[in-house]
Design a protein around this motif. Sequence first.
Motif, mmCIF file in Angstrom:
data_model
loop_
_atom_site.group_PDB
_atom_site.id
_atom_site.type_symbol
_atom_site.label_atom_id
_atom_site.label_comp_id
_atom_site.label_asym_id
_atom_site.label_seq_id
_atom_site.Cartn_x
_atom_site.Cartn_y
_atom_site.Cartn_z
ATOM 1 N N LYS A 22 27.188 38.561 44.404
ATOM 2 C CA LYS A 22 28.255 39.807 45.848
ATOM 3 C C LYS A 22 27.055 39.824 46.580
ATOM 4 O O LYS A 22 27.906 39.854 47.714
ATOM 5 C CB LYS A 22 27.715 40.907 44.707
ATOM 6 C CG LYS A 22 29.157 40.823 43.628
ATOM 7 C CD LYS A 22 28.329 42.625 42.886
ATOM 8 C CE LYS A 22 27.913 43.953 43.128
ATOM 9 N NZ LYS A 22 27.824 44.747 41.778
ATOM 10 N N MET A 25 28.957 37.295 49.083
ATOM 11 C CA MET A 25 29.970 36.962 49.938
ATOM 12 C C MET A 25 29.808 38.330 50.451
ATOM 13 O O MET A 25 30.849 38.343 51.653
ATOM 14 C CB MET A 25 30.928 37.885 48.521
ATOM 15 C CG MET A 25 31.619 36.580 47.813
ATOM 16 S SD MET A 25 32.570 37.629 47.012
ATOM 17 C CE MET A 25 31.203 37.456 45.258
ATOM 18 N N ALA A 56 35.324 39.928 45.392
ATOM 19 C CA ALA A 56 34.069 40.193 44.522
ATOM 20 C C ALA A 56 34.856 41.971 42.735
ATOM 21 O O ALA A 56 33.767 41.567 42.321
ATOM 22 C CB ALA A 56 33.161 41.400 45.326
ATOM 23 N N TRP A 59 33.818 40.095 39.590
ATOM 24 C CA TRP A 59 32.075 40.385 39.289
ATOM 25 C C TRP A 59 31.933 41.755 39.253
ATOM 26 O O TRP A 59 31.248 42.249 38.583
ATOM 27 C CB TRP A 59 31.510 39.665 40.616
ATOM 28 C CG TRP A 59 32.013 37.879 40.828
ATOM 29 C CD1 TRP A 59 32.757 37.986 41.640
ATOM 30 C CD2 TRP A 59 31.767 37.137 40.267
ATOM 31 N NE1 TRP A 59 32.977 36.370 41.684
ATOM 32 C CE2 TRP A 59 31.981 36.507 40.554
ATOM 33 C CE3 TRP A 59 30.183 36.583 39.209
ATOM 34 C CZ2 TRP A 59 32.031 35.333 40.465
ATOM 35 C CZ3 TRP A 59 30.082 35.677 38.930
ATOM 36 C CH2 TRP A 59 30.690 34.945 39.345
ATOM 37 N N ASN A 60 32.678 42.780 40.151
ATOM 38 C CA ASN A 60 32.436 44.425 39.813
ATOM 39 C C ASN A 60 32.856 44.093 38.236
ATOM 40 O O ASN A 60 32.211 45.447 37.806
ATOM 41 C CB ASN A 60 33.175 44.897 40.269
ATOM 42 C CG ASN A 60 31.998 44.818 42.645
ATOM 43 O OD1 ASN A 60 31.282 44.578 41.954
ATOM 44 N ND2 ASN A 60 32.725 45.023 43.938
#
Length: 74
Positions: A22, A25, A56, A59-60
């Motif tokens: 995160k 990015m 993202a 990933w979140n």
Amino acid sequence: MLAAQIEGKTLPEAAQVIEAMKGLMQGREPDPALDLGDLEALAGVRKFPVRIKCAALSWNVVEQGLQAGGREWR
């Protein structure tokens, strides 16, 4: 890429990779000791701010799933 990177990792290790990705990015450099492998190619998304949220997303989702599991993971 996400699954391959966190497979077999402990929860704290997975959290470290998620935070590093995160941050990467968003233009923050990851811990040099952390090997992100092919994931470093995703650093280019920071050139397109409207794409960061999309990039993202997975990933979140993983991060939220781990938090919802009620485990101490950081």
